[in-house]
Enzyme design. Structure first.
Site, mmCIF file in Angstrom:
data_model
loop_
_atom_site.group_PDB
_atom_site.id
_atom_site.type_symbol
_atom_site.label_atom_id
_atom_site.label_comp_id
_atom_site.label_asym_id
_atom_site.label_seq_id
_atom_site.Cartn_x
_atom_site.Cartn_y
_atom_site.Cartn_z
ATOM 1 N N HIS A 159 0.824 -1.217 0.000
ATOM 2 C CA HIS A 159 0.000 0.000 0.000
ATOM 3 C C HIS A 159 0.854 1.261 0.000
ATOM 4 O O HIS A 159 0.385 2.330 -0.399
ATOM 5 C CB HIS A 159 -1.020 -0.019 1.143
ATOM 6 C CG HIS A 159 -0.482 0.263 2.512
ATOM 7 N ND1 HIS A 159 -0.164 -0.720 3.419
ATOM 8 C CD2 HIS A 159 -0.229 1.438 3.147
ATOM 9 C CE1 HIS A 159 0.250 -0.174 4.547
ATOM 10 N NE2 HIS A 159 0.226 1.130 4.405
ATOM 11 N N ASP A 183 1.245 -7.718 2.286
ATOM 12 C CA ASP A 183 1.379 -6.275 2.049
ATOM 13 C C ASP A 183 2.849 -5.887 1.894
ATOM 14 O O ASP A 183 3.465 -5.336 2.809
ATOM 15 C CB ASP A 183 0.735 -5.508 3.208
ATOM 16 C CG ASP A 183 0.430 -4.067 2.853
ATOM 17 O OD1 ASP A 183 0.950 -3.584 1.830
ATOM 18 O OD2 ASP A 183 -0.321 -3.413 3.605
ATOM 19 N N SER A 237 3.927 2.133 8.444
ATOM 20 C CA SER A 237 3.714 1.174 7.367
ATOM 21 C C SER A 237 5.017 0.949 6.614
ATOM 22 O O SER A 237 5.652 1.896 6.162
ATOM 23 C CB SER A 237 2.649 1.685 6.394
ATOM 24 O OG SER A 237 1.389 1.719 7.001
#
Length: 713
Positions: A85, A222, A646
């Site tokens: 992402h 991810d 992230s």
């Protein structure tokens, strides 16, 4: 100290009792207490190997990825692992209906096929320095808060600029800590040539999409792979075919041994923003203002986007990155408000504030300065409450709403006097907005948001366009929007071109979309000005409260709120019980992918290519399997993280990479306000799953050969 006072002070910290798994620590300011806690929890790597400005260390392998995520260098030739992402917009920019890298994934078979991303950069931290004394010399007790802010900001900018003046390859940034009571200089080196190397299909990288976002158990791969390029001297350089892979000073080794319940785990990355020291009044304002505005307005906008994305592949590609970015914090806001209520966060904050107030009243030197601290905070938050809420809805409905308005504001703020390279990049960014812009969808969004904003705020906060809608269009938002889009020249790149070419027949400020943009800016400025006095007093009050809290508990091991600087968090791998009768394990396997595909048949968010399912069903996981022969997908630890983390590296006790952090869990979405040690978890993708997908699905064995893989088995 009597027992009653001890009990009161204990209450103050009942909502944020500092345990080994709480805190986002500055690597350049790890005190003895924190170092000892890490060792007791299991750290085997010498603390000096974590951060050392004079020698290669683990922190040298960690990057800020694009300024909005984190990443880790894993090869001598500059390979960087980050989240899917985080690389999503780059993958989207290179995608088309013919080459759908979002759907099918991307693999560069050689370095000539690696794809450049002009707007992307990575940032390495070289050193930090406490400059608090120097900054605060510019302040005087007699200053107003605005005067203090101007003096502080000016000196922060000066100190930061000194770094670049001495070495043009470096960037200096001074950040505030503890609500403006401390200041640290960070010295960075940025690399602007960052190329896409590998991206899994979205059925892996986004498996579960919105349904599973912020939720455990998770089965999302991810991750994404990029490569940093430099000039022939290994120095930063803009994109050029002549650039060569960056030679890292430190490369993170990768563990194939995995983890067990209770294994030490530390996270290094760039967390964005927490507000652990925010007053209860501030928390209440955020819930009803920014959070609720995101929930209401983005919910309306995203429903339109999602409907059209599901209908048309070209729209899915155009809107995928925008939708992903918008929906992430839409769902975060829903979860945060829910958790604040269910975990009694406001009550905990108020209890802590009552205790601090009692300490101030008992302490003569504090009472003289801070007697009215809390009454002032309460009054000023109350004074700006309604207009602040309206501004939150205004920002979501207009500034961050229809893309036509965003284009108008971008054109109005375009700086033609900037360096030619910056002008070129901004023009490319504008053209990219046009390339991913659908007029019919944007018109529908505009109409819906006009109605949503009117329904949520008092009439005095309506901008002038509503007068035009009511008087000239009989209250018909559709008619107003149709007319606006028909008359403006900037709905297509042609209007932008006429402006750039200095077409004398085109008067920019008379364009209806540009004129609307100006009206909106003026209205927002007026609303903001109405809160200026209260906002200054709130800024001052929050700063004084944070400082008083640290004076009251001088022996307490405080950590600063996250502010997008490099931080370390540490804890252990382990499951949790979110509610009575439920117990979540600390890892998931590919078995769960099959279960979710079966459970959500027909749902595109859980659709996965048959060849992937066949690969998982084969059980041929090789050296990437765990000790039971299973393929782990994700795992959780109690590391303290937030947005910006992230892509953060999750290391074991020896400083070997276990995986990448990519999410938090739904039950503790209030974690930006108060850490919940029993509930809060960091969700990471297992590095062994990443390697399995790269090698077995992507057939990119050459990338595996670049890595430093460690295994005891």
């Amino acid at each position: 100290m009597n027992i009653r006072i001890i009990a009161i002070i204990a209450l103050l910290f009942s909502s944020s009792l500092l345990r080994a798994d709480e805190g986002m620590w500055l690597l350049g300011n790890l005190n003895k207490q924190t170092r000892q806690a890490m060792k007791e929890l299991g750290l085997q790597l010498p603390v000096e190997k974590l951060y050392n400005p004079k020698k290669p260390c683990l922190a040298d392998a960690v990057v800020s990825f694009g300024g909005f995520c984190s990443g880790v260098v894993v090869s001598d030739d500059g390979l960087v692992f980050t989240n899917h992402h985080c690389g999503f917009s780059s993958v989207q920019q290179h995608s088309s209906v013919e080459h759908d890298y979002l759907k099918d994934g991307f693999v560069a078979r050689n370095r000539n096929e690696e794809l450049p991303n002009p707007e992307l950069y990575v940032r390495f931290l070289l050193r930090t320095e406490n400059v608090t004394k120097r900054v605060l010399k510019a302040t005087k007790p007699s200053m107003t808060e605005s005067e203090r802010r101007v003096a502080v900001d000016s000196l922060m900018l000066l100190i930061g600029n000194e770094v670049g003046d001495r070495d043009s390859t470096l960037v200096g940034v001074v950040d505030t800590y503890y609500a403006g009571n401390e200041f640290w200089l960070s010295v960075y080196r940025d690399f602007n040539d960052v190329r896409l190397v590998f991206a899994p299909p979205s059925s892996i990288g986004k498996f579960g999409w919105d349904t599973d976002n912020w939720v455990w158990p998770r089965h999302t791969g991810d991750f994404c792979v990029f490569r940093i390029y430099a000039d022939k001297n290994n120095q930063p350089a803009n994109y050029s075919p002549d650039n060569i892979p960056y030679k890292a000073s430190y490369v993170a080794p990768i563990s194939l041994d995995g983890y067990k319940e209770g294994s030490f785990c530390m996270t290094l990355g760039y967390p964005g923003q927490t507000e652990r020291f925010l007053s209860s009044f501030g928390v209440e304002e955020r819930m009803g203002g920014m959070n609720q505005a995101m929930i209401d307005v983005r919910g309306v906008k995203q429903a339109i986007w999602k409907r059209e994305m599901d209908r048309r592949p070209d729209i899915r590609i155009k809107y995928a990155s925008k939708y992903d970015e918008s929906s992430n914090y839409w769902k975060n806001s829903i979860g945060m408000n829910k958790a604040i209520r269910e975990l009694s966060v406001l009550e905990k904050k108020r209890t802590a504030e009552a205790t601090l107030r009692q300490w101030i009243q008992r302490t003569p030197s504090e009472r003289e300065k801070l007697l009215h601290l809390f009454s002032s905070l309460e009054l000023n938050y109350k004074d700006r409450r309604e207009v602040n809420r309206a501004m939150a809805y205004f920002g979501e409905s207009f500034i961050n709403g229809p893309e036509l308005i965003q284009l108008a504001l971008e054109i109005l703020n375009f700086d033609f006097e900037a360096e030619s390279q910056q002008v070129t990049l901004r023009l490319e960014k504008l053209l990219d907005k046009y390339a991913n812009f659908d007029l019919s969808i944007d018109k529908e969004v505009f109409v819906a948001l006009l109605k949503e904003y009117r329904s949520k705020v008092d009439t005095r906060y309506l901008p002038p366009l509503y007068q035009a809608i009511d008087s000239a269009y009989g209250g018909n938002e559709h008619a107003y929007v149709d007319s606006l889009y028909a008359q403006t020249q900037i709905a297509t790149p042609r209007g932008l071109q006429r402006f750039l070419e200095r077409d004398t027949t085109y008067h920019l400020l008379e364009d209806p979309a540009i004129a609307l943009g100006i009206d909106l800016i003026v209205k927002y400025y007026d609303m903001n000005h109405a809160t200026s006095t209260a906002s200054e007093e709130i800024e001052r009050g929050e700063r004084l409260m944070s400082d008083a809290l640290r004076r009251m508990k001088v022996d307490y091991n405080f950590y600063p709120d996250a502010n997008s600087t490099l931080r370390l968090s540490f804890g252990t791998v382990g499951g949790y019980s979110p509610f009575d009768g439920a117990a979540y394990d600390y890892y998931t396997t590919v078995k769960g992918i099959f279960e979710k595909v079966q459970e959500h048949q027909g749902d595109p968010d859980f659709a996965i290519q048959p060849e992937l399912l066949s690969l998982f069903a084969s059980g041929n996981f090789g050296r990437y399997a765990d000790e039971k022969g299973e393929m782990n997908v994700c795992f959780i630890s109690n590391n303290d993280i937030t947005g910006g983390n992230s892509g953060s590296a999750m290391f074991n006790a020896r400083g070997e990479l276990l995986g990448l952090a990519f999410d938090g869990n739904w039950e503790a979405m209030s974690g930006d306000i108060v850490f919940e040690p029993d509930l809060q978890r960091c969700i990471g993708v297992d590095v062994r799953y990443m390697l399995f997908i790269i090698e077995k699905y992507g057939k990119a064995g050459e990338l595996i050969k670049e890595l430093k893989l460690n295994a005891s088995k």
